[in-house]
Design a protein around this motif. Structure first.
Motif, PDB file in Angstrom:
ATOM      1  N   MET A   1     -36.029 -88.172 -40.828  1.00 17.01           N
ATOM      2  CA  MET A   1     -36.204 -87.831 -39.126  1.00 17.01           C
ATOM      3  C   MET A   1     -34.735 -88.099 -37.792  1.00 17.01           C
ATOM      4  O   MET A   1     -33.657 -88.810 -38.771  1.00 17.01           O
ATOM      5  CB  MET A   1     -36.852 -89.728 -38.823  1.00 17.01           C
ATOM      6  CG  MET A   1     -37.000 -89.529 -36.803  1.00 17.01           C
ATOM      7  SD  MET A   1     -37.638 -90.998 -36.613  1.00 17.01           S
ATOM      8  CE  MET A   1     -37.914 -90.456 -34.660  1.00 17.01           C
ATOM      9  N   LEU A   2     -34.364 -87.064 -37.727  1.00 14.31           N
ATOM     10  CA  LEU A   2     -33.115 -87.300 -37.252  1.00 14.31           C
ATOM     11  C   LEU A   2     -32.707 -87.415 -36.040  1.00 14.31           C
ATOM     12  O   LEU A   2     -33.254 -87.951 -34.947  1.00 14.31           O
ATOM     13  CB  LEU A   2     -32.639 -86.003 -36.528  1.00 14.31           C
ATOM     14  CG  LEU A   2     -31.711 -84.659 -35.735  1.00 14.31           C
ATOM     15  CD1 LEU A   2     -30.926 -84.665 -36.929  1.00 14.31           C
ATOM     16  CD2 LEU A   2     -32.434 -83.620 -35.181  1.00 14.31           C
ATOM     17  N   THR A   3     -32.547 -89.191 -36.860  1.00 17.32           N
ATOM     18  CA  THR A   3     -31.486 -90.135 -35.270  1.00 17.32           C
ATOM     19  C   THR A   3     -30.261 -90.252 -35.607  1.00 17.32           C
ATOM     20  O   THR A   3     -29.235 -89.421 -36.915  1.00 17.32           O
ATOM     21  CB  THR A   3     -32.377 -91.749 -36.041  1.00 17.32           C
ATOM     22  OG1 THR A   3     -31.838 -92.257 -36.991  1.00 17.32           O
ATOM     23  CG2 THR A   3     -33.504 -91.538 -36.113  1.00 17.32           C
ATOM     24  N   TYR A   4     -29.848 -91.055 -34.918  1.00 22.59           N
ATOM     25  CA  TYR A   4     -28.040 -91.199 -34.685  1.00 22.59           C
ATOM     26  C   TYR A   4     -27.540 -91.942 -35.604  1.00 22.59           C
ATOM     27  O   TYR A   4     -27.138 -91.364 -36.643  1.00 22.59           O
ATOM     28  CB  TYR A   4     -27.791 -92.031 -33.581  1.00 22.59           C
ATOM     29  CG  TYR A   4     -25.979 -91.459 -32.886  1.00 22.59           C
ATOM     30  CD1 TYR A   4     -25.761 -90.751 -32.927  1.00 22.59           C
ATOM     31  CD2 TYR A   4     -25.693 -92.877 -32.529  1.00 22.59           C
ATOM     32  CE1 TYR A   4     -24.275 -90.833 -33.202  1.00 22.59           C
ATOM     33  CE2 TYR A   4     -24.429 -93.394 -32.067  1.00 22.59           C
ATOM     34  CZ  TYR A   4     -23.426 -92.682 -32.905  1.00 22.59           C
ATOM     35  OH  TYR A   4     -22.190 -92.591 -32.481  1.00 22.59           O
ATOM     36  N   LYS A   5     -28.294 -92.866 -36.209  1.00 21.12           N
ATOM     37  CA  LYS A   5     -27.518 -93.777 -37.486  1.00 21.12           C
ATOM     38  C   LYS A   5     -27.804 -92.801 -38.432  1.00 21.12           C
ATOM     39  O   LYS A   5     -26.961 -92.781 -39.155  1.00 21.12           O
ATOM     40  CB  LYS A   5     -28.417 -94.716 -37.874  1.00 21.12           C
ATOM     41  CG  LYS A   5     -28.183 -96.108 -38.445  1.00 21.12           C
ATOM     42  CD  LYS A   5     -29.399 -96.791 -38.552  1.00 21.12           C
ATOM     43  CE  LYS A   5     -29.063 -98.034 -40.017  1.00 21.12           C
ATOM     44  NZ  LYS A   5     -29.908 -98.769 -39.676  1.00 21.12           N
ATOM     45  N   ASN A   6     -28.869 -91.299 -38.753  1.00 22.55           N
ATOM     46  CA  ASN A   6     -28.788 -91.307 -39.971  1.00 22.55           C
ATOM     47  C   ASN A   6     -27.843 -90.063 -40.358  1.00 22.55           C
ATOM     48  O   ASN A   6     -27.270 -89.954 -41.204  1.00 22.55           O
ATOM     49  CB  ASN A   6     -30.189 -90.448 -39.904  1.00 22.55           C
ATOM     50  CG  ASN A   6     -31.577 -91.032 -40.357  1.00 22.55           C
ATOM     51  OD1 ASN A   6     -31.245 -92.495 -41.142  1.00 22.55           O
ATOM     52  ND2 ASN A   6     -33.031 -91.350 -40.519  1.00 22.55           N
ATOM     53  N   VAL A   7     -28.092 -89.501 -39.299  1.00 23.62           N
ATOM     54  CA  VAL A   7     -26.890 -88.644 -38.624  1.00 23.62           C
ATOM     55  C   VAL A   7     -25.238 -88.323 -38.260  1.00 23.62           C
ATOM     56  O   VAL A   7     -24.977 -88.172 -39.750  1.00 23.62           O
ATOM     57  CB  VAL A   7     -27.064 -88.025 -37.320  1.00 23.62           C
ATOM     58  CG1 VAL A   7     -25.509 -86.778 -36.497  1.00 23.62           C
ATOM     59  CG2 VAL A   7     -27.991 -86.466 -37.252  1.00 23.62           C
ATOM     60  N   ARG A   8     -25.104 -89.762 -38.015  1.00 21.36           N
ATOM     61  CA  ARG A   8     -23.331 -90.120 -38.161  1.00 21.36           C
ATOM     62  C   ARG A   8     -23.394 -90.838 -40.027  1.00 21.36           C
ATOM     63  O   ARG A   8     -22.418 -90.217 -39.971  1.00 21.36           O
ATOM     64  CB  ARG A   8     -23.917 -91.771 -38.049  1.00 21.36           C
ATOM     65  CG  ARG A   8     -22.806 -91.218 -37.043  1.00 21.36           C
ATOM     66  CD  ARG A   8     -22.099 -92.926 -36.032  1.00 21.36           C
ATOM     67  NE  ARG A   8     -23.485 -93.998 -36.355  1.00 21.36           N
ATOM     68  CZ  ARG A   8     -23.129 -95.243 -35.904  1.00 21.36           C
ATOM     69  NH1 ARG A   8     -22.544 -95.821 -34.381  1.00 21.36           N
ATOM     70  NH2 ARG A   8     -23.872 -96.265 -36.330  1.00 21.36           N
ATOM     71  N   LEU A   9     -24.399 -91.457 -40.396  1.00 23.29           N
ATOM     72  CA  LEU A   9     -23.919 -91.537 -41.714  1.00 23.29           C
ATOM     73  C   LEU A   9     -23.919 -90.347 -42.626  1.00 23.29           C
ATOM     74  O   LEU A   9     -23.015 -90.258 -43.416  1.00 23.29           O
ATOM     75  CB  LEU A   9     -25.264 -92.648 -42.437  1.00 23.29           C
ATOM     76  CG  LEU A   9     -25.246 -93.672 -43.135  1.00 23.29           C
ATOM     77  CD1 LEU A   9     -24.326 -94.774 -43.075  1.00 23.29           C
ATOM     78  CD2 LEU A   9     -26.280 -94.157 -44.027  1.00 23.29           C
TER      79      LEU A   9
END
Ligand SMILES: [Zn+2]
Length: 260
Positions: A1-9
């Motif tokens: 899922m495209l979330t801030y946490k995943n994308v940042r990581l």
């Protein structure tokens, strides 16, 4: 899922690998890869900030996952001189809706606020000043905006609102923090009427009716003269199609108010 946490990581992992590779092997190609990754990251962040449906930085209630023909009408930017007309039509068809209020407009429209509560509509927070820059406020200022409107509604209507709709649908990491601190339920939308820019009531009506489906959250504005005209058509039309209307609290089965 495209979330801030995943994308940042993912971005941190990939770009640091590319940069370390560049430093070890001296390959300019890896430097370009790192720059490319930074640009992609920036694009995704901008998309997340301005796209309410992405729910990128925080949980948003945009659309109900139901199959029965139930939808929520929501109204932003009031109370205003046009809200009474909107309330007259809602009353005529016995429809309950949700109103996201601008705090600074409440003091001069206390009668409207009273009517909203008396007629069984749900209230949500839409900041105190509704500035275009709200989404980019520092933490404390954003917090103050939300508390100010909650306080004024508490003062005049005795309700402690915990529904919040961000102005212009702008969400940020700062908003996510404030929402978590204040334990707010953040409401987006699935049907945007564009009633603030549309030239005619007819174009708004067509746009709404074309997009409505079970679980829809329709975004309208009760500070627009056209709002009442639009409702006069869309409510009977949807009733004829066997739709029913709910507040967002009912649609998502969430609390709208907090006990002291
Ligand atoms: Zn607004």
């Amino acid at each position: 899922m495209l979330t801030y946490k995943n994308v940042r990581l993912t971005h941190a992992l990939l770009s640091s690998t590319a940069l370390i590779g560049y430093l070890i092997y001296g390959s300019v190609l890896l430097l370009y890869v790192a720059i490319g990754l930074a640009l992609i990251y920036l694009c995704i962040i901008v998309y997340g900030v301005f796209t309410v449906k992405a729910a990128f930085f925080l949980k948003l209630y945009n659309e109900g996952t139901i199959t029965d023909k139930r939808i929520a009408l929501t109204f932003d930017d009031g109370p205003s001189e046009h809200t009474n007309q909107v309330l007259d039509i809602l009353k005529k068809f016995n429809v309950k809706a949700t109103f996201f209020l601008i705090g600074s407009k409440i003091e001069t429209n206390q009668e409207v606020l009273r009517r909203l509560v008396e007629e069984g509509h749900q209230l949500g927070n839409h900041t105190y000043h509704h500035s275009k820059a709200t989404g980019f406020y520092p933490l404390q200022k954003l917090n103050d905006e939300l508390i100010a409107t909650r306080t004024v509604v508490k003062q005049f209507a005795g309700l402690n609102m915990i529904l919040y709709r961000p102005p212009f649908g702008v969400t940020t990491p700062n908003l996510a923090k404030v929402v978590s601190q204040l334990r707010l339920n953040v409401i987006g939308w699935s049907v945007r009427s564009f009633d603030t820019t549309a030239q005619s009531a007819e174009s708004i009506i067509q746009r709404v009716l074309k997009q409505v489906k079970p679980g829809a959250v329709v975004l309208l504005h009760d500070n627009r003269e056209k709002c009442a005209t639009v409702l006069e058509t869309i409510i009977p039309h949807l009733l004829n199609q066997h739709y029913t209307f709910a507040t967002v609290g009912e649609l998502f089965d969430i609390e709208a108010y907090e006990n002291d």
